[in-house]
Design an enzyme around this catalytic site. Structure first.
Site, short mmCIF file in Angstrom:
data_model
loop_
_atom_site.label_atom_id
_atom_site.label_comp_id
_atom_site.label_asym_id
_atom_site.label_seq_id
_atom_site.Cartn_x
_atom_site.Cartn_y
_atom_site.Cartn_z
N SER A 1 2.31 -5.81 11.84
CA SER A 1 1.60 -6.94 11.20
C SER A 1 1.98 -8.21 11.96
O SER A 1 2.99 -8.25 12.65
CB SER A 1 2.08 -7.06 9.76
OG SER A 1 1.63 -8.26 9.17
N TYR B 1 8.57 -7.76 2.92
CA TYR B 1 7.51 -7.22 3.79
C TYR B 1 7.78 -7.63 5.24
O TYR B 1 7.73 -6.81 6.16
CB TYR B 1 6.16 -7.76 3.31
CG TYR B 1 4.96 -7.24 4.07
CD1 TYR B 1 4.60 -5.90 4.01
CD2 TYR B 1 4.18 -8.09 4.84
CE1 TYR B 1 3.49 -5.43 4.70
CE2 TYR B 1 3.06 -7.63 5.53
CZ TYR B 1 2.72 -6.29 5.45
OH TYR B 1 1.62 -5.82 6.14
N1 NAP Z 1 -4.68 -5.70 5.28
C1 NAP Z 1 -3.95 -6.53 5.96
O1 NAP Z 1 -4.22 -7.72 5.95
C2 NAP Z 1 -2.80 -6.04 6.78
C3 NAP Z 1 -2.28 -6.90 7.75
C4 NAP Z 1 -1.25 -6.47 8.54
C5 NAP Z 1 -0.75 -5.19 8.41
N2 NAP Z 1 -1.27 -4.36 7.47
C6 NAP Z 1 -0.68 -3.02 7.38
O2 NAP Z 1 -1.71 -2.05 7.41
C7 NAP Z 1 -1.25 -0.85 6.79
C8 NAP Z 1 -2.33 -0.35 5.85
O3 NAP Z 1 -2.53 -1.28 4.81
P1 NAP Z 1 -3.97 -1.66 4.25
O4 NAP Z 1 -4.16 -3.10 4.49
O5 NAP Z 1 -4.98 -0.72 4.74
O6 NAP Z 1 -3.73 -1.52 2.67
P2 NAP Z 1 -4.12 -0.39 1.62
O7 NAP Z 1 -5.59 -0.26 1.54
O8 NAP Z 1 -3.36 -0.72 0.40
O9 NAP Z 1 -3.57 0.95 2.27
C9 NAP Z 1 -2.22 1.27 2.28
C10 NAP Z 1 -2.10 2.78 2.30
O10 NAP Z 1 -0.71 3.12 2.36
C11 NAP Z 1 -0.48 4.09 1.34
N3 NAP Z 1 0.91 4.17 0.93
C12 NAP Z 1 1.68 3.25 0.31
N4 NAP Z 1 2.91 3.75 0.09
C13 NAP Z 1 2.90 5.03 0.57
C14 NAP Z 1 3.85 6.07 0.63
N5 NAP Z 1 5.08 5.93 0.13
N6 NAP Z 1 3.49 7.25 1.22
C15 NAP Z 1 2.25 7.41 1.73
N7 NAP Z 1 1.30 6.48 1.67
C16 NAP Z 1 1.62 5.30 1.10
C17 NAP Z 1 -1.40 3.69 0.21
O11 NAP Z 1 -1.52 4.74 -0.70
P3 NAP Z 1 -1.83 4.49 -2.26
O12 NAP Z 1 -3.33 4.31 -2.31
O13 NAP Z 1 -1.37 5.74 -2.93
O14 NAP Z 1 -1.09 3.26 -2.67
C18 NAP Z 1 -2.65 3.42 1.02
O15 NAP Z 1 -3.28 4.61 1.39
C19 NAP Z 1 0.06 -1.21 6.10
O16 NAP Z 1 1.14 -0.75 6.89
C20 NAP Z 1 0.05 -2.72 6.08
O17 NAP Z 1 1.34 -3.28 6.08
C21 NAP Z 1 -2.28 -4.75 6.64
#
Ligand code: NAP
Length: 298
Positions: free
Chosen positions: A157, A170
């Site tokens: 991130s 985070y």
């Molecule tokens: N969106 C942004 O702005 C952003 C920016 C920078 C980085 N990121 C990174 O991108 C990645 C994906 O996030 P996203 O934005 O796509 O959010 P998201 O839609 O909430 O997806 C996160 C995923 O991770 C899963 N997860 C959480 N804890 C877990 C665990 N213990 N074991 C297995 N799966 C788990 C969630 O499952 P559940 O549905 O069961 O909770 C969900 O499938 C993350 O690493 C996040 O830090 C996101």
């Protein structure tokens, strides 16, 4: 949580896969879901893992619409369950014979000011966002090293490059992923395995809502007004973020580059912020960020 390998197996061959294979964590929503779909579209056999298979419907429906459901297998995996990680990895190798791409995507964001976040929540944040990445990587490494090829793509991130107030757990977890990936990349270069960091800024996925809903604070917190200022800034930036498909497309592009860079930063305002951190005096950047976030007053 079930420790054993559990999947919605479709009738796939038990011999080494003719297709390159990709394992994606956290595929139930957001980037993970889009990455799984995009890699399947690019011709990968995708093992789309998620901690709750009841959440697989959106992924499978999209895959069916695109006519690529035969290239996606959903598998249950919580990245904090180290035994399950080993079981899933072994079962996948037994079935497909190879893992070409690992995308460590699973994660969530713990928000709140340092003083207000209980230690147990710090630990859970590190268990998922950092130790999860380490554990899945370690499980896959012997196979990739032996193959002499592979990509480990860690979804970090902008919070792994710049510390934002109100999100210290985070931020700390993503800085840990950055350090881990830098070191691992040097370890694996001689073995032909590429380690890459993808560093998105704010994109409109579920992570923000989940984070806002579970924010750590109390009515009497001395940080209450500052937290509210940060929350309103974060809501605005997340809702104005670019299409998350950008990140999935970037991952697919990286997998096709023979010698990818270590870092791929992307998203609105991200390059500017990184340049500012690199080129400007840090005290100036601090003042600007505090002003921008509206947390100036004591
Ligand atoms: N969106 C942004 O702005 C952003 C920016 C920078 C980085 N990121 C990174 O991108 C990645 C994906 O996030 P996203 O934005 O796509 O959010 P998201 O839609 O909430 O997806 C996160 C995923 O991770 C899963 N997860 C959480 N804890 C877990 C665990 N213990 N074991 C297995 N799966 C788990 C969630 O499952 P559940 O549905 O069961 O909770 C969900 O499938 C993350 O690493 C996040 O830090 C996101």
């Amino acid at each position: 949580m079930n420790n054993s390998y559990s999947s919605t197996s479709q009738s796939l061959p038990s011999l080494p896969s003719a297709l390159p294979t990709a394992l994606v964590t956290g595929s139930s929503s957001g980037f993970g879901q889009l990455i799984a779909l995009t890699l399947a579209q690019k011709g990968y056999q995708v093992i789309a893992t998620m901690r709750d298979l009841n959440k697989q419907a959106p992924l499978i429906n999209e895959a069916k619409k695109a006519g690529i459901d035969m290239r996606i297998e959903s598998v249950e995996l919580d990245v904090t369950n180290h035994k399950a990680i080993l079981d899933v990895t072994k079962a996948l190798i037994d079935k497909y014979g190879r893992i070409d791409v690992l995308v460590n995507n699973a994660g969530y964001a713990v928000g709140g000011f340092v003083e207000d976040v209980p230690l147990a929540d710090w630990q859970r944040q590190m268990e998922t966002n950092f130790m999860g990445v380490v554990a899945v990587t370690k499980a896959v490494l012997p196979y990739m090293r032996e193959q002499g090829t592979g990509y480990i793509i860690n979804i970090s991130s902008i919070s792994g490059r710049v510390g934002f107030p109100g999100y210290a757990p985070y931020v700390a977890s993503k800085f840990a992923v950055e350090g881990f990936s830098e070191a691992l990349r040097l370890e694996l270069k001689p073995f032909g395995v590429q380690v890459v960091l993808v560093e998105p800024g704010a994109y409109p996925t579920n992570i923000w809502k989940k984070g806002f809903d579970t924010i750590h604070t109390s009515q009497h917190s001395p940080y209450q007004d500052k937290l509210q200022a940060i929350l309103s800034y974060s809501r605005k930036t997340a809702s104005q973020g670019a299409d998350p498909q950008e990140v999935a497309d970037a991952v697919a592009r990286i997998c096709a580059i023979r010698y990818p860079k270590l870092r791929y930063a992307m998203g609105n305002g991200v390059s500017l912020l990184l340049w500012a951190k690199m080129l400007l005096p840090y005290s100036f950047l601090e003042r600007t960020m505090i002003k921008m976030l509206g947390t100036t007053k004591k």
